[in-house]
Design an enzyme around this catalytic site. Structure first.
Site, PDB file in Angstrom:
ATOM      1  N   GLU A  75       0.801  -1.240   0.000  1.00 54.64           N
ATOM      2  CA  GLU A  75       0.000   0.000   0.000  1.00 54.64           C
ATOM      3  C   GLU A  75       0.831   1.287   0.000  1.00 54.64           C
ATOM      4  O   GLU A  75       0.628   2.175   0.827  1.00 54.64           O
ATOM      5  CB  GLU A  75      -0.984  -0.036   1.180  1.00 54.64           C
ATOM      6  N   GLU A  95      -6.366 -10.505  -1.547  1.00 58.72           N
ATOM      7  CA  GLU A  95      -7.216 -10.353  -0.356  1.00 58.72           C
ATOM      8  C   GLU A  95      -8.654 -10.276  -0.828  1.00 58.72           C
ATOM      9  O   GLU A  95      -9.285  -9.238  -0.773  1.00 58.72           O
ATOM     10  CB  GLU A  95      -6.823  -9.087   0.424  1.00 58.72           C
TER      11      GLU A  95
HETATM   12  O1  9MR Z   1      -7.924  -8.154   8.211  1.00 53.82           O
HETATM   13  C1  9MR Z   1      -7.017  -7.342   8.918  1.00 53.82           C
HETATM   14  C2  9MR Z   1      -7.675  -6.834  10.198  1.00 53.82           C
HETATM   15  O2  9MR Z   1      -7.869  -7.919  11.097  1.00 53.82           O
HETATM   16  C3  9MR Z   1      -6.807  -5.764  10.835  1.00 53.82           C
HETATM   17  O3  9MR Z   1      -7.502  -5.205  11.931  1.00 53.82           O
HETATM   18  C4  9MR Z   1      -6.470  -4.687   9.819  1.00 53.82           C
HETATM   19  C5  9MR Z   1      -5.604  -3.613  10.415  1.00 53.82           C
HETATM   20  O4  9MR Z   1      -5.168  -2.708   9.465  1.00 53.82           O
HETATM   21  O5  9MR Z   1      -5.808  -5.285   8.718  1.00 53.82           O
HETATM   22  C6  9MR Z   1      -6.633  -6.162   8.032  1.00 53.82           C
HETATM   23  O6  9MR Z   1      -5.967  -6.651   6.878  1.00 53.82           O
HETATM   24  C7  9MR Z   1      -5.569  -5.665   5.927  1.00 53.82           C
HETATM   25  C8  9MR Z   1      -4.340  -6.192   5.233  1.00 53.82           C
HETATM   26  O7  9MR Z   1      -3.345  -6.507   6.173  1.00 53.82           O
HETATM   27  C9  9MR Z   1      -3.806  -5.192   4.223  1.00 53.82           C
HETATM   28  N1  9MR Z   1      -4.831  -4.807   3.291  1.00 53.82           N
HETATM   29  C10 9MR Z   1      -6.098  -4.376   3.859  1.00 53.82           C
HETATM   30  C11 9MR Z   1      -6.621  -5.427   4.835  1.00 53.82           C
HETATM   31  C12 9MR Z   1      -7.973  -5.016   5.383  1.00 53.82           C
HETATM   32  O8  9MR Z   1      -7.866  -3.841   6.153  1.00 53.82           O
END
Ligand code: 9MR
Length: 366
Positions: A151, A256
């Site tokens: 990102e 994802e």
């Molecule tokens: O699914 C993840 C969630 O449990 C966390 O709280 C969150 C914190 O930023 O991150 C989520 O996963 C993210 C991933 O690591 C990167 N892309 C976006 C995803 C959804 O926010």
């Protein structure tokens, strides 16, 4: 060993008989096309729920840590690492004969405090080096691929003004890839981001990847996070991006995947967690279950998306769902907290949804 295998087989039979798991396996059905992955949370890594553990072992052949390999968890202080949960993830993958995708080495979010305290390019580069060496080095040879940088591009195509960019300028990008290649020479190295189908962002990502390539660093792939909706992005937009990224000579992974079925406040796309909305009754219409017509729409949407992936399977290395069942999904809390969302292919009881069947059906037609 043999008795453990027999026990596992017996559990799968019992669960299948109870209707929780279909007789087929998505990973097997798509074995010759691309990896079928999922993101695992702590309970899943520790196999707290035997039904879900059997489902994970059967349906997916590549695991991503949903959170436990992010810097804040695995490297909370400069001289402190927490490898326990990541080690458990790799042990589970070994036991289930699945691959591991490492998520994520350099990311502005869930970033340990000490990175932000580095005020010169040299100090921050040294912190990156020891982080990447230690984490990617520990799991070198056991990791199919890494999200090296996550990102780093804004939706308008500009580079995100993260700690890394602010202190080091663009150089941090190529450096991250060079360090990762040194720490784990055989793993494939990815750039990963959301909203990858928007035109300005796509062009920005392509500019950035070209520069990384020109620097001589190895970059093997681009991860398109599939945090998508029932109607958006269109199949054409997804296809345009797959083709544009693949034209750089890299692989494409759908990293994802989840399809939000709920009303979309403020037309939030992607996964910018600063975009928040209030939970209201209108925004949370399916608290008592997903109506059949929406379930059918979701199944059709998943089928269309997977048909596209199959069309471009020569370019796609992996498709990873962001979670196992609807109950686990981060989408129940984003962009509004505490909603009942249904974005995945297994329901809250781990039963395959119509979406699962529609994806499997594509392979049966052949
Ligand atoms: O699914 C993840 C969630 O449990 C966390 O709280 C969150 C914190 O930023 O991150 C989520 O996963 C993210 C991933 O690591 C990167 N892309 C976006 C995803 C959804 O926010």
């Amino acid at each position: 060993m043999k008795s453990r295998l027999l026990l596992a087989a017996a559990i799968v039979c019992i669960i299948s008989a109870a209707g929780n798991i279909s007789a087929q396996s998505l990973a097997k059905a798509y074995e010759k096309d691309f990896l079928i992955g999922t993101a695992l949370n702590n309970n899943q890594i520790l196999e707290k729920d035997p039904v879900q553990a059997a489902l994970i072992a059967k349906e997916f052949n590549c695991y991503t840590a949903e959170n436990v390999m992010k810097s804040q968890v695995i490297h909370p202080e400069e001289d402190k690492y927490n490898f326990e949960m990541a080690d458990a993830l790799y042990a589970l993958a070994k036991k289930n004969n699945a691959k591991v995708h490492g998520h994520t080495l350099i990311w502005h979010s869930q970033l340990s405090r000490f990175f932000r305290d580095k005020k010169t390019p040299e100090e921050l580069a040294a912190a990156m080096e020891s982080h990447i060496n230690t984490v990617a080095g520990r799991y070198a040879g056991k990791t199919v691929s890494w999200d090296v940088v996550n990102e780093a591009v804004e939706d308008d195509g500009s580079l995100r003004k993260s700690t890394f960019l602010n202190v080091m300028g663009e150089d941090y990008l190529a450096l991250a890839f060079k360090l990762a290649a040194k720490a784990d020479p055989n793993a494939e190295l990815y750039y990963n981001d959301y909203s990858m189908t928007g035109k300005p962002k796509r062009e920005g990502v392509i500019r950035m990847v070209k520069k990384i390539q020109e620097s001589g660093a190895k970059i093997d792939g681009i991860g398109m996070q599939g945090h998508w909706h029932l109607e958006t992005p269109t199949i054409e937009d997804i296809e345009t991006s797959i083709l544009a990224y693949a034209a750089l000579g890299v692989k494409v992974a759908i990293t994802e995947l989840d399809i939000d079925v709920l009303p979309n406040p403020r037309n939030v796309q992607g996964a910018d967690i600063s975009q928040r909305a209030e939970n209201t009754t209108e925004l949370n219409p399916y608290v008592n279950g997903l109506p059949a017509d929406v379930e059918a729409k979701l199944a059709k949407r998943y089928q269309d998306i997977f048909a596209l992936f199959l069309k471009h399977k020569d370019k796609i290395s992996r498709v990873t769902f962001w979670g196992v069942n609807d109950g686990d999904s981060w989408k129940n809390n984003f962009p509004a907290r505490g909603r009942s969302n249904y974005p995945l292919i297994f329901d809250r009881e781990n039963k395959p949804k119509e979406a699962y069947k529609s994806i499997l059906a594509l392979k049966k037609k052949k």
